[in-house]
Design a protein around this motif. Structure first.
Motif, short mmCIF file in Angstrom:
data_model
loop_
_atom_site.label_atom_id
_atom_site.label_comp_id
_atom_site.label_asym_id
_atom_site.label_seq_id
_atom_site.Cartn_x
_atom_site.Cartn_y
_atom_site.Cartn_z
N ASN A 89 -7.91 12.16 98.22
CA ASN A 89 -7.04 11.34 99.05
C ASN A 89 -6.48 10.20 98.21
N LEU A 90 -5.18 10.21 98.04
CA LEU A 90 -4.53 9.24 97.17
C LEU A 90 -4.86 7.80 97.56
N LYS A 91 -4.78 7.52 98.85
CA LYS A 91 -4.97 6.16 99.33
C LYS A 91 -6.38 5.64 99.06
N SER A 92 -7.37 6.52 99.12
CA SER A 92 -8.76 6.10 98.94
C SER A 92 -9.05 5.63 97.52
N HIS A 93 -8.16 5.92 96.60
CA HIS A 93 -8.33 5.50 95.20
C HIS A 93 -7.53 4.24 94.90
N CYS A 94 -7.02 3.58 95.93
CA CYS A 94 -6.23 2.36 95.75
C CYS A 94 -6.84 1.23 96.56
N THR A 97 -3.71 -3.95 97.56
CA THR A 97 -2.57 -4.40 96.76
C THR A 97 -1.88 -3.22 96.09
N GLU A 98 -2.68 -2.33 95.55
CA GLU A 98 -2.12 -1.15 94.86
C GLU A 98 -1.38 -0.24 95.84
N TRP A 99 -1.99 -0.02 97.01
CA TRP A 99 -1.34 0.84 97.99
C TRP A 99 -0.04 0.23 98.48
N ALA A 100 -0.03 -1.09 98.64
CA ALA A 100 1.19 -1.78 99.06
C ALA A 100 2.28 -1.62 98.00
N LYS A 101 1.88 -1.65 96.74
CA LYS A 101 2.85 -1.47 95.66
C LYS A 101 3.45 -0.07 95.70
N ILE A 102 2.62 0.93 95.93
CA ILE A 102 3.09 2.32 95.99
C ILE A 102 4.01 2.52 97.18
N THR A 103 3.60 2.05 98.36
CA THR A 103 4.42 2.27 99.55
C THR A 103 5.72 1.46 99.50
N SER A 104 5.69 0.31 98.85
CA SER A 104 6.91 -0.47 98.67
C SER A 104 7.88 0.28 97.78
N TRP A 105 7.35 0.88 96.71
CA TRP A 105 8.19 1.70 95.82
C TRP A 105 8.78 2.87 96.60
N ALA A 106 7.95 3.54 97.39
CA ALA A 106 8.41 4.71 98.14
C ALA A 106 9.50 4.35 99.14
N GLU A 107 9.36 3.18 99.76
CA GLU A 107 10.36 2.74 100.73
C GLU A 107 11.69 2.44 100.02
N GLU A 119 1.79 10.41 105.05
CA GLU A 119 1.71 11.76 105.60
C GLU A 119 2.12 12.82 104.58
N ASN A 120 3.12 12.50 103.77
CA ASN A 120 3.64 13.48 102.82
C ASN A 120 2.86 13.51 101.50
N PHE A 121 2.29 12.39 101.11
CA PHE A 121 1.65 12.30 99.80
C PHE A 121 0.14 12.10 99.87
N ARG A 122 -0.43 12.18 101.05
CA ARG A 122 -1.86 11.90 101.21
C ARG A 122 -2.71 12.69 100.22
N TYR A 123 -2.42 13.98 100.09
CA TYR A 123 -3.24 14.84 99.23
C TYR A 123 -2.52 15.22 97.92
N ALA A 124 -1.48 14.48 97.60
CA ALA A 124 -0.77 14.75 96.35
C ALA A 124 -1.64 14.37 95.15
N PHE A 127 -0.49 13.00 89.32
CA PHE A 127 0.57 13.30 88.37
C PHE A 127 1.87 13.69 89.07
N MET A 128 1.77 14.20 90.30
CA MET A 128 2.99 14.51 91.06
C MET A 128 3.74 13.22 91.38
N LEU A 129 2.99 12.21 91.83
CA LEU A 129 3.60 10.91 92.11
C LEU A 129 4.14 10.29 90.83
#
Length: 282
Positions: A89-94, A97-107, A119-124, A127-129
């Motif tokens: 789970n991508l989020k569990s490794h952040c 602050t890190e997760w906010a940075k990723i979701t801000s980039w995605a937005e 929902e789309n990247f939870r199990y990505a 390296f895909m991200l």
């Protein structure tokens, strides 16, 4: 999904003076191999700075086959199962602050709200991200040496060859621990402006055909200790394949310029195998 693996950052470090040419004529007297070619590419360049001298077309047309890192790179399709892992789970490794940075980039870049991104990247796999982030930092108008060479080869009805599969390239990342992959993601996010400047500097060095600068552009630390996976091991695996191909026909090899560099680069490895490499000024 069209795949440009590892992109422009696969330039290896060399401590010795490096041959300056991006292109070489290959021959081996004992094996009777003559007039194959080795060309170091930059996988992506801005369209208005794209360096593709006419000589490349002439040398390619003299050959019987075009060999890229991956055969038919323009049309490669990736199995989605290789990009996701439901046990991670991508989020569990952040942290927050890190997760906010990723979701801000995605937005900002993907136009995805945080919930939609999760929902789309939870199990990505990370390296895909990482590849998404790299792709978003590339110029809008861009060209690829590999794609241009494929067009010429297709028009001349040449044979297409490859040194490895897309799955083998993807498997490089599977050998890197999850947390180290996440470090690559955050390095790209936090070093955004620096990486864009590095890309511009690499383009300039490439246009000048300054392989020394290209080879010095990144060091072991940029690979988080995995330079052997990204470059050295692959180069060593390619040598017997290249030799076998050249025994059958004249081949134009085009691989990322970083693969030419250093004591474990293709230039040095081919010389150890008894090949003569004649530098070609483009």
């Amino acid at each position: 999904m069209k795949w440009i693996v590892i992109l422009t950052f696969l330039f290896s470090l060399t401590s010795n003076a490096q041959e300056q040419s991006l292109c070489y004529e290959l021959s081996h007297d004992q094996l009777g191999i003559k007039s194959s070619y080795l060309f170091g590419t930059m996988h992506v360049m801005e369209t208005n700075r794209f360096f593709f001298p006419k000589k490349l077309s002439r040398f390619l047309k003299k050959s019987d086959a075009l060999c890229l890192e991956i055969k038919h790179i323009t049309d490669v399709q990736i199995n989605p199962d290789m990009l996701f892992d439901s046990t991670l789970n991508l989020k569990s490794h952040c942290d927050s602050t890190e997760w906010a940075k990723i979701t801000s980039w995605a937005e900002d870049k993907l136009y995805m709200k945080p919930q939609q991104f999760e929902e789309n990247f939870r199990y990505a796999k990370p390296f895909m991200l990482f590849q998404f982030i790299l792709a978003m930092n590339l110029p809008v108008n861009k060209k690829s040496h590999e794609q241009e060479l494929e067009k010429i080869a297709a028009l001349n009805k040449m044979e297409f060859l490859g040194l490895e599969s897309a799955e083998e390239q993807l498997n490089i990342f599977n050998q890197i621990p999850f947390n180290d992959q996440m470090d690559m993601v955050f390095n790209e996010l936090y070093e955004d402006e620096k990486n864009k400047q590095d890309f511009n500097d690499m383009q300039q060095a490439y246009i000048k055909q300054d392989l020394n600068i290209l080879c010095d552009f990144s060091s072991e630390k940029n690979f988080i200790g995995y330079k052997a996976l990204f470059l050295d091991n692959r180069n060593k695996n390619w040598i017997p394949k290249m030799k076998e191909m050249m025994l059958k026909e004249k081949v134009f090899f085009a691989v990322g310029a970083g693969h030419l560099c250093g004591e474990n680069g293709l230039i040095a490895l081919l010389k150890r195998e008894g090949f003569k490499l004649k530098p070609i000024e483009l």
